[in-house]
Write a protein that holds these residues in place. Structure first.
Motif, short mmCIF file in Angstrom:
data_model
loop_
_atom_site.label_atom_id
_atom_site.label_comp_id
_atom_site.label_asym_id
_atom_site.label_seq_id
_atom_site.Cartn_x
_atom_site.Cartn_y
_atom_site.Cartn_z
N ASP A 1 23.20 -11.23 20.44
CA ASP A 1 22.02 -10.36 20.42
C ASP A 1 20.99 -10.90 21.41
OD1 ASP A 1 19.86 -8.76 19.96
OD2 ASP A 1 19.67 -9.22 17.82
N PRO A 2 20.85 -10.29 22.58
CA PRO A 2 19.90 -10.78 23.58
C PRO A 2 18.45 -10.69 23.15
CG PRO A 2 20.77 -8.64 24.22
CD PRO A 2 21.57 -9.09 23.04
N ASN A 3 18.18 -9.97 22.07
CA ASN A 3 16.81 -9.84 21.56
C ASN A 3 16.54 -10.78 20.40
OD1 ASN A 3 15.94 -7.74 23.36
ND2 ASN A 3 17.29 -6.37 22.23
N ALA A 4 17.31 -11.85 20.32
CA ALA A 4 17.11 -12.87 19.29
C ALA A 4 17.43 -14.23 19.90
CB ALA A 4 17.99 -12.61 18.08
N TYR A 5 16.91 -15.26 19.26
CA TYR A 5 17.20 -16.61 19.76
C TYR A 5 17.34 -17.58 18.60
CZ TYR A 5 12.12 -17.47 19.23
OH TYR A 5 10.84 -17.60 18.75
N LEU A 6 17.95 -18.72 18.89
CA LEU A 6 18.22 -19.76 17.90
C LEU A 6 17.32 -20.95 18.16
CD1 LEU A 6 22.11 -19.63 18.24
CD2 LEU A 6 20.74 -18.51 16.46
N LEU A 7 16.70 -21.45 17.10
CA LEU A 7 15.76 -22.57 17.19
C LEU A 7 15.72 -23.25 15.83
CD1 LEU A 7 13.38 -23.97 18.84
CD2 LEU A 7 11.87 -22.28 17.76
N SER A 8 15.61 -24.55 15.82
CA SER A 8 15.55 -25.27 14.55
C SER A 8 14.31 -24.92 13.75
CB SER A 8 15.56 -26.78 14.82
OG SER A 8 15.33 -27.51 13.63
N ARG A 9 14.36 -25.16 12.46
CA ARG A 9 13.14 -25.18 11.65
C ARG A 9 12.28 -26.33 12.16
NH1 ARG A 9 13.23 -28.96 7.09
NH2 ARG A 9 15.24 -30.05 6.96
N ALA A 10 11.02 -26.37 11.74
CA ALA A 10 10.10 -27.41 12.21
C ALA A 10 10.56 -28.78 11.72
CB ALA A 10 8.69 -27.11 11.73
N ARG A 11 11.09 -29.56 12.67
CA ARG A 11 11.63 -30.88 12.33
C ARG A 11 11.71 -31.72 13.59
NH1 ARG A 11 17.31 -32.37 9.15
NH2 ARG A 11 16.41 -34.15 8.02
N ALA A 12 11.62 -33.03 13.47
CA ALA A 12 11.76 -33.91 14.64
C ALA A 12 13.15 -33.74 15.25
CB ALA A 12 11.54 -35.36 14.23
N PRO A 13 13.25 -33.59 16.56
CA PRO A 13 14.53 -33.31 17.22
C PRO A 13 15.64 -34.30 16.88
CG PRO A 13 12.75 -32.93 18.75
CD PRO A 13 12.12 -33.53 17.53
N GLU A 14 15.32 -35.56 16.74
CA GLU A 14 16.33 -36.58 16.44
C GLU A 14 17.02 -36.33 15.11
OE1 GLU A 14 18.65 -40.08 16.54
OE2 GLU A 14 17.55 -39.08 18.15
N LEU A 15 16.37 -35.62 14.21
CA LEU A 15 16.88 -35.44 12.85
C LEU A 15 17.60 -34.12 12.63
CD1 LEU A 15 13.73 -36.73 10.91
CD2 LEU A 15 15.71 -38.05 11.73
N ILE A 16 17.64 -33.26 13.62
CA ILE A 16 18.14 -31.90 13.45
C ILE A 16 19.65 -31.86 13.26
CG2 ILE A 16 18.47 -29.72 14.71
CD1 ILE A 16 15.59 -30.12 15.77
N THR A 17 20.07 -31.01 12.31
CA THR A 17 21.49 -30.75 12.05
C THR A 17 21.74 -29.25 12.19
OG1 THR A 17 21.22 -30.34 9.68
CG2 THR A 17 21.48 -32.64 10.37
N ALA A 18 22.99 -28.86 12.12
CA ALA A 18 23.35 -27.45 12.26
C ALA A 18 22.69 -26.59 11.18
CB ALA A 18 24.87 -27.29 12.21
N GLU A 19 22.49 -27.17 10.00
CA GLU A 19 21.89 -26.41 8.90
C GLU A 19 20.42 -26.09 9.16
OE1 GLU A 19 23.87 -29.13 8.49
OE2 GLU A 19 25.56 -27.80 7.98
N ASP A 20 19.79 -26.77 10.11
CA ASP A 20 18.37 -26.54 10.40
C ASP A 20 18.12 -25.36 11.33
OD1 ASP A 20 17.34 -28.79 8.96
OD2 ASP A 20 18.11 -30.09 10.55
N ILE A 21 19.17 -24.84 11.96
CA ILE A 21 18.98 -23.80 12.98
C ILE A 21 18.67 -22.46 12.32
CG2 ILE A 21 19.98 -22.66 14.98
CD1 ILE A 21 19.45 -25.70 15.29
N MET A 22 17.60 -21.83 12.82
CA MET A 22 17.16 -20.52 12.35
C MET A 22 17.34 -19.49 13.46
SD MET A 22 13.54 -21.75 10.59
CE MET A 22 13.10 -20.09 10.01
N THR A 23 17.28 -18.21 13.11
CA THR A 23 17.35 -17.13 14.08
C THR A 23 16.03 -16.37 14.07
OG1 THR A 23 19.72 -16.89 13.64
CG2 THR A 23 18.64 -15.09 14.81
#
Length: 240
Positions: free
Chosen positions: A36-58
């Motif tokens: 979907d070119p009208n959407a993007y993926l970005l983590s929830r608010a969290r320090a980058p070093e700690l991010i996991t796949a479960e943190d990704i939001m749309t």
């Protein structure tokens, strides 16, 4: 690339950017949704070093979380959506406050490529100043209007500085935008060192175009791919 593969790359990119000193507790990377070119993926608010796949939001391009996700998002997610809206060619965005870049956002000295590996930052890196359109703010891109204004200054370039704040870098892939972000910081550091020695010889426009053409059309084991594999291994080793 599948959605799950892209999410894995976003997670790895966060770890790479943290390990290479581009981001610290703050900063973020996004990717346009593959379906979907009208959407993007970005983590929830969290320090980058700690991010996991479960943190990704749309998110929708206006910064609205999709799929009923109620987790806390990054305040400056509007940077990403506004750029995707303005630039159909952009597939990934990095926002950071890397230390060597910031001085170029608050002085008259412009950031320009000084070494071949840094040609990826493009011909010109302009400065967006929130003060110009919005007056006294906390300098954070906290709404769509600010994101749109930033995207206007970025225009068709690869990077834009943000006065007294940091920078935003774009790319045609997650691997590519990580490359651009790492070498933006590297160029800033090298340029400051060179300025202290005397007059600087910058890359010419023709050199920048030639280098970037080769980079975008690199063979396997070259360019973005080789750098990604190297930085990924460094980040993995650092996490053990």
């Amino acid at each position: 690339m599948s959605l799950s593969e892209l999410i894995d790359d976003i997670v790895t990119a966060n770890h790479i950017l943290a390990n290479e000193g581009v981001v610290d507790a703050f900063g973020h990377i996004s990717a346009r949704h593959p379906d979907d070119p009208n959407a993007y993926l970005l983590s929830r608010a969290r320090a980058p070093e700690l991010i996991t796949a479960e943190d990704i939001m749309t998110f929708a391009l206006d910064g609205t979380p999709l799929n009923g996700d109620t987790r806390k998002p990054y305040l400056e997610r509007f940077i990403h959506g506004s750029i995707y809206k303005a630039r159909p060619d952009v597939q990934a965005v990095v926002h950071s406050h890397s230390r060597s870049v910031v001085p170029f956002s608050i002085t008259k000295m412009r950031l320009r490529p000084v070494v071949h590996s840094c040609a990826c930052i493009g011909h010109e890196v302009r400065v967006w100043d929130a003060q110009s359109a919005f007056g006294d703010t906390n300098l954070l891109v906290s709404n769509v209007a600010m994101g749109d204004d930033l995207a206007t200054i970025l225009a068709k370039d690869r990077a834009v500085l943000m006065r007294g704040h940091g920078s935003t870098v774009v790319g045609t892939s997650v691997h590519g935008v990580v490359y651009n972000a790492v070498y933006l910081e590297a160029n800033a550091d090298l340029q400051m060192k060179a300025i202290g020695l005397g007059e600087v010889t910058y890359l010419t426009a023709g050199e920048i175009d030639t280098i970037n053409s080769r980079l975008e059309n690199a063979l396997p084991g070259e360019g973005y791919g080789r750098a990604w594999d190297y930085w990924k291994k460094r980040a993995e080793d650092a996490r053990q």
